[in-house]
Design an enzyme around this catalytic site. Structure first.
Site, PDB file in Angstrom:
ATOM      1  N   ARG A  61       0.837  -1.216   0.000  1.00  0.00           N
ATOM      2  CA  ARG A  61       0.000   0.000   0.000  1.00  0.00           C
ATOM      3  C   ARG A  61       0.870   1.264   0.000  1.00  0.00           C
ATOM      4  O   ARG A  61       0.492   2.275  -0.576  1.00  0.00           O
ATOM      5  CB  ARG A  61      -0.970   0.008   1.187  1.00  0.00           C
ATOM      6  N   TYR A 110     -10.996  19.183 -15.852  1.00  0.00           N
ATOM      7  CA  TYR A 110     -11.534  17.834 -16.049  1.00  0.00           C
ATOM      8  C   TYR A 110     -12.840  17.665 -15.247  1.00  0.00           C
ATOM      9  O   TYR A 110     -12.875  17.975 -14.052  1.00  0.00           O
ATOM     10  CB  TYR A 110     -10.475  16.813 -15.610  1.00  0.00           C
ATOM     11  N   ASP A 162      -2.341  19.897 -13.833  1.00  0.00           N
ATOM     12  CA  ASP A 162      -2.660  18.644 -14.515  1.00  0.00           C
ATOM     13  C   ASP A 162      -1.997  18.712 -15.892  1.00  0.00           C
ATOM     14  O   ASP A 162      -2.358  19.531 -16.731  1.00  0.00           O
ATOM     15  CB  ASP A 162      -4.190  18.500 -14.630  1.00  0.00           C
ATOM     16  N   LYS A 167      -3.736   7.776 -19.682  1.00  0.00           N
ATOM     17  CA  LYS A 167      -3.693   8.338 -21.035  1.00  0.00           C
ATOM     18  C   LYS A 167      -2.343   8.015 -21.682  1.00  0.00           C
ATOM     19  O   LYS A 167      -2.031   6.858 -21.868  1.00  0.00           O
ATOM     20  CB  LYS A 167      -3.978   9.837 -20.964  1.00  0.00           C
TER      21      LYS A 167
HETATM   22  C1  LIG Z   1      -8.728  11.353 -17.799  1.00  0.00           C
HETATM   23  C2  LIG Z   1      -8.282  12.588 -17.133  1.00  0.00           C
HETATM   24  C3  LIG Z   1      -8.236  12.685 -15.735  1.00  0.00           C
HETATM   25  C4  LIG Z   1      -8.736  11.566 -14.825  1.00  0.00           C
HETATM   26  O1  LIG Z   1      -7.915  10.461 -14.882  1.00  0.00           O
HETATM   27  P1  LIG Z   1      -8.405   8.951 -14.581  1.00  0.00           P
HETATM   28  O2  LIG Z   1      -7.172   8.165 -14.760  1.00  0.00           O
HETATM   29  O3  LIG Z   1      -9.478   8.640 -15.566  1.00  0.00           O
HETATM   30  O4  LIG Z   1      -8.929   8.944 -13.185  1.00  0.00           O
HETATM   31  C5  LIG Z   1      -7.734  13.836 -15.175  1.00  0.00           C
HETATM   32  N1  LIG Z   1      -7.326  14.865 -15.940  1.00  0.00           N
HETATM   33  C6  LIG Z   1      -7.384  14.814 -17.284  1.00  0.00           C
HETATM   34  C7  LIG Z   1      -6.918  15.987 -18.071  1.00  0.00           C
HETATM   35  C8  LIG Z   1      -7.868  13.682 -17.923  1.00  0.00           C
HETATM   36  O5  LIG Z   1      -7.955  13.653 -19.253  1.00  0.00           O
END
Ligand SMILES: *Cc1c(COP(=O)(O)O)cnc(C)c1O
Length: 409
Positions: free
Chosen positions: A62, A115, A187, A212
């Site tokens: 963890r 997001y 982000d 992604k």
């Molecule tokens: C997909 C996405 C997220 C969330 O990520 P997950 O892995 O789906 O929880 C956050 N920020 C952006 C810009 C995203 O495209």
């Protein structure tokens, strides 16, 4: 975890990404997968030392696992960060990072069109803990400066933003935040660390939905936060440990595999997306193309200053909302689905969010145009993708005309 061999600091990121992970028992080319929940000790003294030591000692998965740790170190390297902490999803990373910075009575300033689930966290969950969020146009530095009141603890950026791909001047905004004692979090999922390095621009924390590009193969959901050792070890010892949203070793192993080809994949996504954006820009049925790498984009000069190359994700608006559904249904190579960053081209219409997400959703709150369609440009031959878009636009026109004629009769 000791490295075993020193890094050649003159090597490029592309080369460093391919370096052998310092885990191998038998010098295997690929790293071992430590699919274990716990680690054992030979003696009381050894166990006590492991628990008390500040460095990478392994006790329970963890908190730390060697395969996960190798992924974290690779992300830290890419972001130019001292350390990184991985999570089970991008949202796991976002919620833990935010919770590590705020407490009851604090305020967050967040860019509009962040997001949607980050928006939901800030509007639907954090108020329960006494944390409120103000949303601003991140391209307007004056608006951001005005929003940075005394109770603000965190500036949340996503550059470019979701669906509309608006850029923020990260260096300028982090300077404003610093002057007000506010922590900045970015982000960076769209650009990847190969395109944009927010920490070098003054940000305190940078995060990714590793589901992604970092994974790149549409087979992992993961997230990661990078920053100073102090911030990241705080995040690991509290939010990761008590909320428990850890990354699984197998997903970390897949991420290490995906990362090796990130530079190559990104190059292809970028060049194909530029071709697609330029094609869409010539289409009479398309009123606007949202792609900051496009020559005609209003923020093109900031794009050139802040980013090293584009991305495979863009959107456009049809001049007629009725084209959206028949267009999406006529596509062959762009599959209809959420998410992005894998090998395959994808299409996602904002109309879907308008029709399915509730009253308080980000799509409605930020008035995302109903005629907007997001495309993720995958690794297929770009000529095939452009042909597919052209035939789908023509087919959508026919469908709309047919519908109109049926109305006349
Ligand atoms: C997909 C996405 C997220 C969330 O990520 P997950 O892995 O789906 O929880 C956050 N920020 C952006 C810009 C995203 O495209």
């Amino acid at each position: 975890m000791s490295d075993g061999h020193d890094r050649d600091l003159s090597a490029s990121l592309e080369t460093l990404l391919l370096e052998q992970e310092p885990l191998s028992l038998a010098r295997g080319a690929a790293p071992p997968l430590y699919q274990t929940s716990l680690f054992t000790f030979d003696s009381f003294g050894q166990m006590r030392e492991a628990i008390e030591s500040q460095d990478d000692s392994y006790l329970y998965t963890r908190g730390r696992n060697p395969t996960v740790r190798a992924f974290e170190k690779k992300v830290a390297l890419l972001e130019g960060a001292e350390d990184a902490c991985a999570f089970a999803s991008g949202m796991g990373a976002i919620s833990a990072a935010i919770l590590s910075q705020v407490e009851a009575g604090d305020r967050i300033v967040c860019v509009r069109n962040a997001y949607p689930d980050a928006y939901k966290l800030m509007t639907g969950f954090l108020p329960k803990l006494g944390v409120e969020t103000v949303f601003v146009d991140g391209s307007d530095a004056e608006a951001v400066a005005t929003a940075l009141t005394d109770d603000v603890k965190l500036l949340y950026l996503e550059s470019p933003t979701t669906l509309l791909f608006e850029l923020q001047d990260i260096a300028e905004l982090t300077k404003l935040a610093k002057a007000n004692g506010v922590v900045t979090l970015v982000d960076n999922s769209w650009a990847t660390p190969l395109g944009q390095r927010p920490l070098a621009l003054g940000a305190d924390l940078v995060l990714h939905s590793a589901s992604k590009y970092l994974s790149g193969h549409s087979d992992v959901v993961a997230g990661v936060v990078a920053g100073s050792s102090e911030r990241v070890s705080g995040l690991r010892s509290l939010e990761l440990m008590v909320l428990g949203g850890k990354l699984s070793p197998f997903d970390a192993w897949l991420l290490l595999r995906g990362l090796r080809t990130l530079p190559l994949r990104l190059e292809r996504h970028r060049s194909s997306a530029k071709t697609v954006a330029e094609f869409l820009d010539t289409q009479p049925a398309v009123s606007t193309v949202h792609y900051p790498g496009l020559a005609s984009h209003p923020q093109r000069s900031l794009f050139d200053r802040q980013l090293k190359g584009g991305s495979g994700l863009l959107s456009f608006e049809f001049s007629d909302e009725r084209l959206v559904e028949p267009f999406v249904d006529a596509l062959h190579h762009f599959r209809l689905g959420v998410s992005w960053g894998g090998f395959e081209s994808l299409v996602y219409p904002a109309l879907m969010s308008h029709l399915t997400a509730g009253e308080g959703s980000a799509t409605r709150a930020f008035a995302v145009p109903r005629s907007l369609v997001r495309l993720f440009v995958g690794l297929e031959d770009p000529d095939d993708l452009v042909s597919d878009l052209a035939q789908a636009i023509a087919s959508a026109h026919n469908a709309v005309r047919k519908g109109e004629r049926a109305m006349e009769v």
